[in-house]
Design a protein around this motif. Structure first.
Motif, short mmCIF file in Angstrom:
data_model
loop_
_atom_site.label_atom_id
_atom_site.label_comp_id
_atom_site.label_asym_id
_atom_site.label_seq_id
_atom_site.Cartn_x
_atom_site.Cartn_y
_atom_site.Cartn_z
N LEU A 103 8.40 4.72 5.81
CA LEU A 103 7.67 5.64 6.68
C LEU A 103 6.25 5.16 6.98
O LEU A 103 5.47 5.90 7.57
CB LEU A 103 7.63 7.04 6.05
N TRP A 104 5.93 3.93 6.56
CA TRP A 104 4.59 3.39 6.81
C TRP A 104 4.66 2.62 8.14
O TRP A 104 5.14 1.50 8.18
CB TRP A 104 4.15 2.49 5.67
N GLU A 105 4.19 3.24 9.20
CA GLU A 105 4.31 2.67 10.53
C GLU A 105 3.31 1.55 10.76
O GLU A 105 2.17 1.61 10.28
CB GLU A 105 4.11 3.76 11.59
N SER A 106 3.71 0.53 11.51
CA SER A 106 2.82 -0.60 11.78
C SER A 106 1.96 -0.37 13.02
O SER A 106 0.88 -0.97 13.15
CB SER A 106 3.65 -1.88 11.96
N GLU A 107 2.41 0.48 13.94
CA GLU A 107 1.64 0.77 15.14
C GLU A 107 1.22 2.24 15.11
O GLU A 107 2.06 3.14 15.17
CB GLU A 107 2.48 0.49 16.40
N THR A 108 -0.08 2.47 15.00
CA THR A 108 -0.59 3.84 14.89
C THR A 108 -1.80 4.04 15.78
O THR A 108 -2.38 3.09 16.30
CB THR A 108 -0.99 4.15 13.43
N TRP A 109 -2.17 5.30 15.93
CA TRP A 109 -3.37 5.69 16.68
C TRP A 109 -4.40 6.19 15.66
O TRP A 109 -4.57 7.38 15.45
CB TRP A 109 -3.04 6.79 17.67
N ARG B 164 -8.68 11.86 -5.69
CA ARG B 164 -8.56 11.31 -4.34
C ARG B 164 -7.93 9.93 -4.35
O ARG B 164 -7.04 9.63 -3.54
CB ARG B 164 -9.93 11.29 -3.65
N SER B 165 -8.37 9.07 -5.26
CA SER B 165 -7.82 7.70 -5.31
C SER B 165 -6.35 7.72 -5.71
O SER B 165 -5.54 6.95 -5.16
CB SER B 165 -8.64 6.82 -6.25
N ASP B 166 -5.99 8.58 -6.65
CA ASP B 166 -4.58 8.68 -7.07
C ASP B 166 -3.70 9.15 -5.91
O ASP B 166 -2.62 8.62 -5.67
CB ASP B 166 -4.43 9.66 -8.24
N ALA B 167 -4.18 10.15 -5.18
CA ALA B 167 -3.40 10.70 -4.07
C ALA B 167 -3.21 9.65 -2.98
O ALA B 167 -2.10 9.49 -2.43
CB ALA B 167 -4.09 11.93 -3.50
N LEU B 168 -4.25 8.91 -2.64
CA LEU B 168 -4.16 7.87 -1.62
C LEU B 168 -3.16 6.79 -2.02
O LEU B 168 -2.34 6.34 -1.20
CB LEU B 168 -5.54 7.25 -1.38
N ALA B 169 -3.21 6.37 -3.29
CA ALA B 169 -2.33 5.31 -3.76
C ALA B 169 -0.87 5.75 -3.75
O ALA B 169 0.02 5.00 -3.29
CB ALA B 169 -2.74 4.88 -5.18
N VAL B 170 -0.60 6.95 -4.23
CA VAL B 170 0.79 7.44 -4.30
C VAL B 170 1.36 7.64 -2.90
O VAL B 170 2.53 7.30 -2.64
CB VAL B 170 0.86 8.74 -5.13
N LEU B 171 0.58 8.20 -1.99
CA LEU B 171 1.05 8.38 -0.62
C LEU B 171 1.45 7.05 0.01
O LEU B 171 2.51 6.93 0.63
CB LEU B 171 -0.03 9.05 0.23
N LYS B 172 0.61 6.05 -0.16
CA LYS B 172 0.90 4.74 0.44
C LYS B 172 2.15 4.12 -0.18
O LYS B 172 3.03 3.60 0.53
CB LYS B 172 -0.30 3.81 0.26
#
Length: 264
Positions: A116-122, A100-108
């Motif tokens: 693709l990392w948006e600053s305004e999100t819901w 889980r930690s590896d997946a979260l880090a790589v996605l970010k």
């Protein structure tokens, strides 16, 4: 189409309800009627809280009918049924803490690299769902129109998926909903969930029908086709409601005709 299926399975978002929205009343009524006639499964990449908010909150089914409802969050890595007055896990197959930690880090990292990392999100972009890690570009609560506008040709999602997958070779990285990427154990998709459902219930795949809006090649409902299950493609919840209403009507007509047929 036959009405002899022992179980009808549905995708959730844009099949039973608009993305991340509760069941519309018409769909809730149709699903309730179907639950009185046959077994029903809802399978999606979302976690149980999403099923609760989207499906259960507006489904006015009696406990006896709820016993016919099978919920499969996170593509069937969790299986939940209604028993003894509550929703209980049959199983939950979570990823390890490291996975889980590896997946979260790589996605970010890859989302930032690709812009693709948006600053305004819901809501949060990344979610740890235990058995699944999900990237939602605009957050889970983003309006439907905003999600549709973010990646109309799905090229952004595909670029992110293609960048993340080689860095997580032991995990499955696939396109999810309109703005999401889902990561699970390798080999986990909706086909896995439906196959597990067959094993748990004893209902054979040929006795099931799957209804979804993304049965096209590359769509997140497409993997179920490799099981040989009968499928019915829909274009949205209104299409599904009309199909279920007609299916229920034909089932009831069949039942009405059965006594007279047995007399001949």
């Amino acid at each position: 189409m036959s009405t002899n299926y022992k179980l009808v399975a549905f995708d959730l978002d844009d099949t039973l309800a608009p993305s991340k929205s509760p069941l519309p009343d018409r769909m809730a009524n149709a699903l309730d009627a179907l639950l009185h006639l046959t077994q029903v499964c809802v399978i999606s990449g979302g976690q149980f809280a999403q099923f609760d908010a989207q499906v259960l909150a507006n489904l006015k089914a009696e406990p006896s009918a709820l016993a016919n409802l099978h919920l499969m969050p996170t593509c069937g890595t969790r299986y939940v049924v209604f028993t003894d007055g509550a929703w209980r896990d049959v199983y939950a197959r979570d990823l390890s803490a490291k996975e889980r930690s590896d997946a979260l880090a790589v996605l970010k990292e890859e989302a930032r690299r690709l812009g693709l990392w948006e600053s305004e999100t819901w809501g949060p972009i990344l979610e740890d769902r235990g058995s699944q890690i999900t990237f939602s570009a605009l957050g889970q609560s983003a309006p439907v129109e905003a999600k549709k506008a973010w990646d109309p040709d799905r090229s952004k999602k595909e670029a992110l998926r293609a960048a993340v997958a080689p860095r997580l070779p032991d995990l499955e990285v696939r396109s999810g909903g309109s703005t999401s990427i889902d990561i699970t154990r390798r080999g986990i998709d909706k086909a896995y969930g439906i196959d597990e459902l067959s094993k748990q219930t004893g209902i054979a795949i040929p006795d099931m029908l799957f209804v979804g809006d993304r049965l096209d090649e590359g769509g997140n409902d497409y993997p179920v086709k490799r099981l040989g299950i009968d499928t019915h493609a829909v274009t949205g919840w209104e299409d599904t409601a009309a199909f279920v209403e007609d299916y229920v009507r034909r089932c009831e007509q069949r039942e009405d005709n059965e006594p007279s047929e047995s007399e001949h």
